[in-house]
Design an enzyme around this catalytic site. Structure first.
Site, PDB file in Angstrom:
ATOM      1  N   GLY A 109       0.814  -1.223   0.000  1.00 43.14           N
ATOM      2  CA  GLY A 109       0.000   0.000   0.000  1.00 43.14           C
ATOM      3  C   GLY A 109       0.839   1.261   0.000  1.00 43.14           C
ATOM      4  N   GLY A 111       2.544   3.646   1.559  1.00 43.80           N
ATOM      5  CA  GLY A 111       3.077   3.828   2.903  1.00 43.80           C
ATOM      6  C   GLY A 111       3.578   5.241   3.151  1.00 43.80           C
ATOM      7  CE  LYS A 132       8.447   7.406  -3.775  1.00 44.41           C
ATOM      8  NZ  LYS A 132       8.955   6.780  -4.993  1.00 44.41           N
ATOM      9  CG  ASP A 144      10.474   7.801   7.785  1.00 45.78           C
ATOM     10  OD1 ASP A 144      10.035   7.387   6.689  1.00 45.78           O
ATOM     11  OD2 ASP A 144      11.590   8.331   7.907  1.00 45.78           O
ATOM     12  N   GLY A 145       7.111   7.100   6.639  1.00 50.99           N
ATOM     13  CA  GLY A 145       6.222   7.832   5.736  1.00 50.99           C
ATOM     14  C   GLY A 145       6.889   8.981   5.004  1.00 50.99           C
ATOM     15  CG  ASP A 280       5.231  -3.290  -4.878  1.00 42.35           C
ATOM     16  OD1 ASP A 280       5.819  -4.312  -5.275  1.00 42.35           O
ATOM     17  OD2 ASP A 280       5.786  -2.426  -4.179  1.00 42.35           O
ATOM     18  CG  ASN A 281       7.666  -0.648  -7.383  1.00 45.79           C
ATOM     19  OD1 ASN A 281       6.868  -0.038  -6.667  1.00 45.79           O
ATOM     20  ND2 ASN A 281       8.846  -1.044  -6.959  1.00 45.79           N
ATOM     21  CG  ASP A 290       6.500   3.377  -7.081  1.00 47.94           C
ATOM     22  OD1 ASP A 290       5.867   4.441  -7.218  1.00 47.94           O
ATOM     23  OD2 ASP A 290       6.219   2.526  -6.224  1.00 47.94           O
TER      24      ASP A 290
END
Ligand code: AMP
Ligand code: MG
Length: 533
Positions: A109, A111, A132, A144-145, A280-281, A290
């Site tokens: 997901g 993140g 992003k 940490d996002g 996922d990319n 990505d």
């Protein structure tokens, strides 16, 4: 520059939004950003976490113009740093999973990416704006996002470069410094250090990936898979929306396969290595997505990857990209068994991938060589001999193909004269035998060109239109990062100008058309990179 015809430009704060994904798909009922497993939802509504001191570090005029946006205001910078929202935005993090390095990795997901909304341009085109590095979401797991400046500069610069190279890609509108530090263990050697943080505003029609469908298969949520498929088709493949029943999904999958083949063929043409082709990319629109530890082929080496995390297996090396894209499409096909019962329909799509890639990649290689095709009886062997010659000593991919156009096509030339234009591509001295081998292959090439009999000026122009002169090599990006970290944005600005006309002669940038210098060979970020970002 892409113009928004006859319309007044607006600041981002006044742009128009229509959030179709949020409207049409099931939302997570919880909206906190605490890491957890999300079920029965396509996304989680979640707000960006504000940053200390958002400062605009870079802005893409091209993307602004595509979106119909005027010059950035302070209010816009606050939005692009995650500190404010414009009216009509509906932020969320998407739920997806993925196969990483060949294994199912479960829920991943967004993140650290948070979509702000779907902007409707004055031309009525729809673009998702996504930050992003905007802070934690339920999908952040233990991280940490946030994103560091270096990886943010690399994504901002490269996605724009790819666009101008003619490669399908997501775009980037802005790069904002956060005024906050981020802890990263860049070399994964137990020595974390702080680095400046940044936020990139990425732009694409949608950022939906193969992994968005895979997560519904893993958790047996076929109704949501179907709703997402229908949303992707109606919103982003409207020409297929009138098809009924399974044929609709089958045609859609075939087009995804076709687009993915085109994308990878372009990567091979320009010498781009994505570095982390996890499912996922992989974009559902066939866009390069990505940008992480990517790189540009410098020495020709089919086994090369810039990603140090993949140094052992080399799963995502340059030469494996076409096969990996197919493997990833098989994972997507598997996930689409939720909406298509007939396996034959999916196999047709996969066959279309192979057909498209084989044809297009061959045509592109022919074009790089200045030939109309590679269908003569000896052509396969001719291409193999080319690969042998290009790998006998380290030979720069970009410079070799660019300079090939200038090699004389006259018969019976002395090796010194024949080889001269491409010698600047070599990272090492050739032995006498290697010099001969190169001249022999170039002689074969010249003969092949003579057979086609195309006027030289026309052929050279055509070759220059597919063999870029300027690519943002990793060491160039690193120089821009170092300067920016020291408060100087001139290096990045210069590269942003250089990448706009990659196929043109640009005397101003001639110095940037050069082999990677030796000091950059092993310097962190200049050739190889870790996944740390
Ligand atoms: P990537 O390798 O960048 O494609 O990321 C794989 C997964 O890790 C995705 O779900 C990302 O959103 C997540 N991720 C990567 N870096 C971070 C970070 N600093 N904070 C939160 N999640 C992250
Ligand atoms: Mg990713």
């Amino acid at each position: 520059m892409e113009k928004s015809v006859g319309e007044v430009l607006t600041p981002l704060t006044a742009a128009k939004f229509d959030n179709s994904l949020v409207r049409d798909l099931p939302a997570d009922p919880l909206t906190d950003n605490v890491p957890r497993q999300v079920r029965h939802a396509a996304f989680t509504p979640v707000m960006p976490t504000p940053v200390k001191a958002p400062a605009l570090l870079a802005w893409s005029e091209d993307v602004a113009s595509l979106l119909g946006l005027s010059a950035p205001t302070q209010g816009d910078t606050a939005i692009l740093g995650g500190n404010a929202l414009a009216e009509g935005m509906a932020p969320y993090a998407a739920r997806y999973g993925g196969h990483q390095f060949g294994n199912w990795a479960g829920q991943l997901g967004d993140g650290r990416a948070i979509t702000l909304g779907e902007l409707i341009t004055p031309n009525r085109r729809r673009f998702e704006l996504q930050l992003k590095g905007a802070g934690r979401t339920p999908y952040s797991r233990t991280a940490d996002g946030r994103a560091v400046l270096r990886s943010s500069v690399r994504e901002f610069l490269c996605s724009e470069a790819m666009h101008h190279l003619g490669v399908p890609t997501t775009r980037a509108l802005s790069l904002v410094g956060t005024g906050e530090e981020v802890w990263r263990d860049m070399f994964y050697d137990g020595n974390p250090a702080t680095e400046p943080g940044a936020v990139v505003c990425r732009v694409a029609p949608t950022f939906i990936r193969f992994g968005n469908f895979e997560i519904f298969l893993a958790h047996k949520e076929p109704e949501t898979a179907k709703r997402l498929a229908d949303w992707v088709i109606t919103t982003h493949y409207p020409h297929l929306a009138d098809l009924q029943g399974e044929s609709r999904y089958a045609a859609w999958f075939e087009e995804i396969c076709h687009r993915t083949a085109m994308m990878v063929a372009h990567w091979m043409r320009v010498g781009f290595v994505h570095g982390v082709m996890n499912t996922d990319n992989m974009s559902i629109l066939g866009l390069t997505i990505d940008y992480g530890p990517y790189g540009w082929l410098e020495g020709v080496d089919f086994d090369w990857t810039p990603n140090t995390t993949d140094a052992e297996g080399r799963r995502y090396a340059y030469g494996r990209q076409p096969a990996i894209a197919h493997w990833n499409l098989v994972r997507l096909a598997n996930a689409l068994t939720q909406v298509i019962e007939d396996p034959d329909a999916l196999n047709q799509g996969l066959a279309a991938y192979e057909r498209t890639f084989d044809t297009v990649a061959k045509d592109m290689l022919a074009a790089k060589l200045g030939l109309s095709g590679l269908a003569m009886p000896d052509d396969a062997a001719f291409v193999t001999r080319m690969a042998d010659v290009l790998t006998q000593v380290e030979t720069d991919f970009t410079i070799f193909f660019r300079e090939l156009a200038r090699v004389s096509t006259t018969a019976d030339l002395d090796a010194n004269i024949r080889n001269a234009p491409v010698l600047p591509a070599l990272y090492a001295e050739l032995s006498v035998a290697q010099h001969e081998a190169l001249a022999t292959w170039l002689g074969e090439w010249a003969a092949r060109i003579r057979v086609e009999g195309r006027p030289a000026a026309e052929r050279i122009a055509a070759m220059n239109a597919v063999n870029p002169k300027y690519v943002p090599r990793n060491y160039l990006a690193q120089q821009a990062i170092d300067a920016l970290a020291a408060g100087d944005d001139s290096v990045l600005k210069r590269l942003m100008r250089m990448i706009r006309l990659p196929y043109d002669e640009q005397p101003e940038f001639e110095g940037l058309y050069a082999r990677r210098p030796e000091w950059a060979r092993h310097k962190a970020g200049c050739s190889a990179l870790s996944c740390s970002s």
